[in-house]
Scaffold this motif. Structure first.
Motif, PDB file in Angstrom:
ATOM      1  N   UNK A 122     -27.105  35.574  49.318  1.00  5.46           N
ATOM      2  CA  UNK A 122     -27.827  35.079  50.472  1.00  5.46           C
ATOM      3  C   UNK A 122     -29.252  35.579  50.582  1.00  5.46           C
ATOM      4  N   UNK A 123     -29.775  36.151  49.505  1.00 10.88           N
ATOM      5  CA  UNK A 123     -31.144  36.661  49.526  1.00 10.88           C
ATOM      6  C   UNK A 123     -32.135  35.535  49.818  1.00 10.88           C
ATOM      7  N   UNK A 124     -33.241  35.895  50.480  1.00 13.72           N
ATOM      8  CA  UNK A 124     -34.279  34.925  50.833  1.00 13.72           C
ATOM      9  C   UNK A 124     -35.389  34.991  49.788  1.00 13.72           C
ATOM     10  N   UNK A 125     -35.663  33.851  49.155  1.00 12.22           N
ATOM     11  CA  UNK A 125     -36.696  33.765  48.123  1.00 12.22           C
ATOM     12  C   UNK A 125     -37.766  32.792  48.596  1.00 12.22           C
ATOM     13  N   UNK A 126     -39.022  33.180  48.459  1.00  6.77           N
ATOM     14  CA  UNK A 126     -40.121  32.362  48.942  1.00  6.77           C
ATOM     15  C   UNK A 126     -40.798  31.558  47.853  1.00  6.77           C
ATOM     16  N   UNK A 127     -40.946  30.260  48.081  1.00 12.67           N
ATOM     17  CA  UNK A 127     -41.744  29.366  47.234  1.00 12.67           C
ATOM     18  C   UNK A 127     -41.916  28.049  47.959  1.00 12.67           C
ATOM     19  N   UNK A 128     -43.064  27.393  47.747  1.00 14.15           N
ATOM     20  CA  UNK A 128     -43.272  26.064  48.296  1.00 14.15           C
ATOM     21  C   UNK A 128     -43.176  24.992  47.219  1.00 14.15           C
ATOM     22  N   UNK A 129     -42.705  25.363  46.048  1.00 12.68           N
ATOM     23  CA  UNK A 129     -42.563  24.438  44.930  1.00 12.68           C
ATOM     24  C   UNK A 129     -41.158  23.838  44.906  1.00 12.68           C
ATOM     25  N   UNK A 130     -41.077  22.512  44.910  1.00 13.53           N
ATOM     26  CA  UNK A 130     -39.783  21.849  44.783  1.00 13.53           C
ATOM     27  C   UNK A 130     -39.107  22.204  43.471  1.00 13.53           C
ATOM     28  N   UNK A 131     -39.889  22.285  42.392  1.00 13.91           N
ATOM     29  CA  UNK A 131     -39.322  22.622  41.082  1.00 13.91           C
ATOM     30  C   UNK A 131     -38.705  24.013  41.103  1.00 13.91           C
ATOM     31  N   UNK A 132     -39.449  24.981  41.592  1.00 17.38           N
ATOM     32  CA  UNK A 132     -38.932  26.345  41.617  1.00 17.38           C
ATOM     33  C   UNK A 132     -37.698  26.447  42.508  1.00 17.38           C
ATOM     34  N   UNK A 133     -37.750  25.781  43.652  1.00 17.19           N
ATOM     35  CA  UNK A 133     -36.600  25.817  44.560  1.00 17.19           C
ATOM     36  C   UNK A 133     -35.357  25.256  43.876  1.00 17.19           C
ATOM     37  N   UNK A 156     -47.988  37.947  48.257  1.00 15.51           N
ATOM     38  CA  UNK A 156     -47.444  39.258  47.928  1.00 15.51           C
ATOM     39  C   UNK A 156     -47.413  40.150  49.167  1.00 15.51           C
ATOM     40  N   UNK A 157     -48.451  40.076  49.982  1.00 13.13           N
ATOM     41  CA  UNK A 157     -48.472  40.863  51.219  1.00 13.13           C
ATOM     42  C   UNK A 157     -47.295  40.491  52.118  1.00 13.13           C
ATOM     43  N   UNK A 158     -46.984  39.192  52.211  1.00  6.31           N
ATOM     44  CA  UNK A 158     -45.856  38.752  53.036  1.00  6.31           C
ATOM     45  C   UNK A 158     -44.539  39.308  52.501  1.00  6.31           C
ATOM     46  N   UNK A 159     -44.429  39.401  51.170  1.00  4.93           N
ATOM     47  CA  UNK A 159     -43.222  39.959  50.563  1.00  4.93           C
ATOM     48  C   UNK A 159     -43.098  41.453  50.855  1.00  4.93           C
ATOM     49  N   UNK A 160     -44.191  42.188  50.701  1.00  8.35           N
ATOM     50  CA  UNK A 160     -44.142  43.644  50.786  1.00  8.35           C
ATOM     51  C   UNK A 160     -44.112  44.170  52.216  1.00  8.35           C
ATOM     52  N   UNK A 161     -44.593  43.373  53.172  1.00  4.63           N
ATOM     53  CA  UNK A 161     -44.775  43.863  54.539  1.00  4.63           C
ATOM     54  C   UNK A 161     -43.517  44.503  55.139  1.00  4.63           C
ATOM     55  N   UNK A 162     -42.349  43.825  55.134  1.00  7.84           N
ATOM     56  CA  UNK A 162     -41.184  44.417  55.817  1.00  7.84           C
ATOM     57  C   UNK A 162     -40.760  45.769  55.247  1.00  7.84           C
ATOM     58  N   UNK A 216     -45.038  39.085  59.331  1.00  8.06           N
ATOM     59  CA  UNK A 216     -44.540  37.861  58.691  1.00  8.06           C
ATOM     60  C   UNK A 216     -43.455  37.192  59.513  1.00  8.06           C
ATOM     61  N   UNK A 217     -43.503  35.853  59.528  1.00  6.74           N
ATOM     62  CA  UNK A 217     -42.477  35.081  60.229  1.00  6.74           C
ATOM     63  C   UNK A 217     -41.134  35.160  59.509  1.00  6.74           C
ATOM     64  N   UNK A 218     -41.187  35.305  58.184  1.00  5.30           N
ATOM     65  CA  UNK A 218     -39.975  35.336  57.362  1.00  5.30           C
ATOM     66  C   UNK A 218     -39.971  36.603  56.520  1.00  5.30           C
ATOM     67  N   UNK A 219     -38.820  37.250  56.420  1.00  4.60           N
ATOM     68  CA  UNK A 219     -38.683  38.404  55.543  1.00  4.60           C
ATOM     69  C   UNK A 219     -38.105  37.937  54.215  1.00  4.60           C
ATOM     70  N   UNK A 220     -38.888  38.089  53.161  1.00  3.04           N
ATOM     71  CA  UNK A 220     -38.480  37.638  51.829  1.00  3.04           C
ATOM     72  C   UNK A 220     -37.928  38.799  51.014  1.00  3.04           C
ATOM     73  N   UNK A 221     -36.835  38.524  50.304  1.00  2.63           N
ATOM     74  CA  UNK A 221     -36.331  39.512  49.344  1.00  2.63           C
ATOM     75  C   UNK A 221     -37.051  39.391  48.007  1.00  2.63           C
TER      76      UNK A 221
END
Length: 381
Positions: A122-133, A156-162, A216-221
């Motif tokens: 259930x980890x949260x992964x960030x990307x706006x690419x349809x291919x990567x998703x 990267x800042x959004x990833x590291x912030x939490x 960040x609005x979302x916490x990414x793993x």
């Protein structure tokens, strides 16, 4: 312009990464006795920062504004990330120069260097690419893939912030506890850190300090980025990454490559003579030919990766459903002497094997996006 003595006016986006990429083109041309002046142009993609890339239209969110300046004669040429470029182009414009390609692979970026298989369920992964998703979900259906936009350092800042903010809080609480135990000789309390919170903060990089200030609005793993963009931004050694196997996690067509567009004619020919890398030209031509023939553009998850090896172009293609549950994948050795026709033949084979059905379903799922949209834009390179 005349390349004999005048300055070539080169259009570029104004982001830090785009300027770095344009600077490599400028320096390469300068080493071949051509003076280049970079001119920043604001694009549709820069203006609509909250809109996902694949919703930004068929002309290319980060391409059209630059090429308009070239077509009007205001500027002489434009530098683009090739994967941003629509396969349908104005007839007057040509890809005048294709420099040597950087790394084409994607990388997984995590706070602790975890691999894809090591991420928790259930980890949260960030990307706006349809291919990567789609490729992430094909490998790990349990993942939660959330949108992520912005420049490379912003992502990267959004990833590291939490994690940084949590560590700061824990260190601060430990210091408060140490103060409570101070002066009690019978107390066996041991401070769990080698540094106090101030020394720890002073040892953070500038990137990490900026991350500390984010909400960040979302916490990414984890997040997924193009290795080329990370390298060009000078951030590779500031984060923990794991390279995703390009044989399975197939990159976007043109990923890692730059393209210089100009009006067809003497200037375009001169740029090509000074700048072109033959290997990269062949590889990216194969990739973009297949993309154009399939017609999937920015609304279908498509990975295409070609590598020139002797007399063949080894080409891997993967077309997926948007949720990653279905995919068509092939690898072929295409003869280099007829690589364009062979690429068209491979695209036709893929369509017959079911790729066309997946692409049409993706277009329906996209809610009526342009059928001719033909860009693999992913704003991190």
């Amino acid at each position: 312009m005349s390349t004999s003595g005048d300055t070539l006016r080169l259009a570029t986006r104004g982001s830090d990464l785009a300027l770095r990429q344009a600077a490599t083109v400028r320096d390469s041309l300068a080493s071949r006795r051509l003076t280049v002046e970079l001119r920043e142009v604001e694009t549709t993609g820069d203006q609509l920062t909250d809109e996902l890339i694949h919703r930004l239209g068929k002309t290319g969110a980060f391409v059209h504004s630059l090429d308009e300046k070239v077509l009007s004669g205001d500027l002489d040429a434009a530098v683009h990330s090739m994967k941003d470029m629509p396969t349908e182009r104005p007839d007057e414009l040509v890809v005048a120069g294709v420099p040597e390609r950087a790394a084409a692979e994607d990388v997984l970026v995590t706070p602790d260097g975890a691999a894809l298989d090591d991420l928790p369920e259930g980890a949260v992964v960030g990307t706006s690419s349809l291919r990567r998703k789609a490729q992430l979900l094909a490998e790990r259906p349990d993942l939660v893939v959330e949108p992520l936009r912005g420049n490379v350092d912003t992502r990267i800042e959004k990833l590291l912030a939490p994690s940084l903010q949590q560590e700061h809080q824990e260190r601060h609480e430990a210091e408060e506890e140490r103060k409570e135990h101070a002066g009690n000789e019978d107390d066996d309390y041991e401070f769990p850190y080698e540094q106090d919170v101030e020394a720890w903060f002073n040892g953070l990089s500038e990137l990490e300090r900026r991350a500390m200030e984010r909400d960040p609005d979302t916490e990414y793993d984890a997040i997924v980025l193009a290795k080329a963009g990370l390298d060009r931004a000078g951030l590779t050694h500031h984060v923990s990454t794991v390279e995703l196997d390009p044989e399975e996690f197939i990159p976007a067509p043109g990923q890692g490559a730059l393209a210089v567009t100009a009006v067809d004619g003497e200037l375009a020919a001169d740029i090509r003579d000074r700048l072109d890398d033959d290997r990269t030209r062949v590889e990216t031509t194969v990739e973009r030919t297949i993309l154009a023939e399939l017609g999937g553009g920015c609304v279908a998850p498509i990975g295409i990766y070609a590598r020139l090896a002797g007399g063949v172009v080894r080409t891997g293609v993967r077309v997926l459903s948007q949720d990653g549950t279905e995919n068509i994948q092939v690898t072929r050795d295409l003869p280099v002497e007829r690589h364009i026709d062979a690429a068209r033949d491979l695209a036709a084979e893929l369509a017959d094997r079911g790729a066309d059905d997946l692409i049409q379903a993706a277009k329906r799922d996209s809610g009526g996006a342009d059928d001719d949209a033909a860009t693999a834009a992913e704003e991190d390179e």
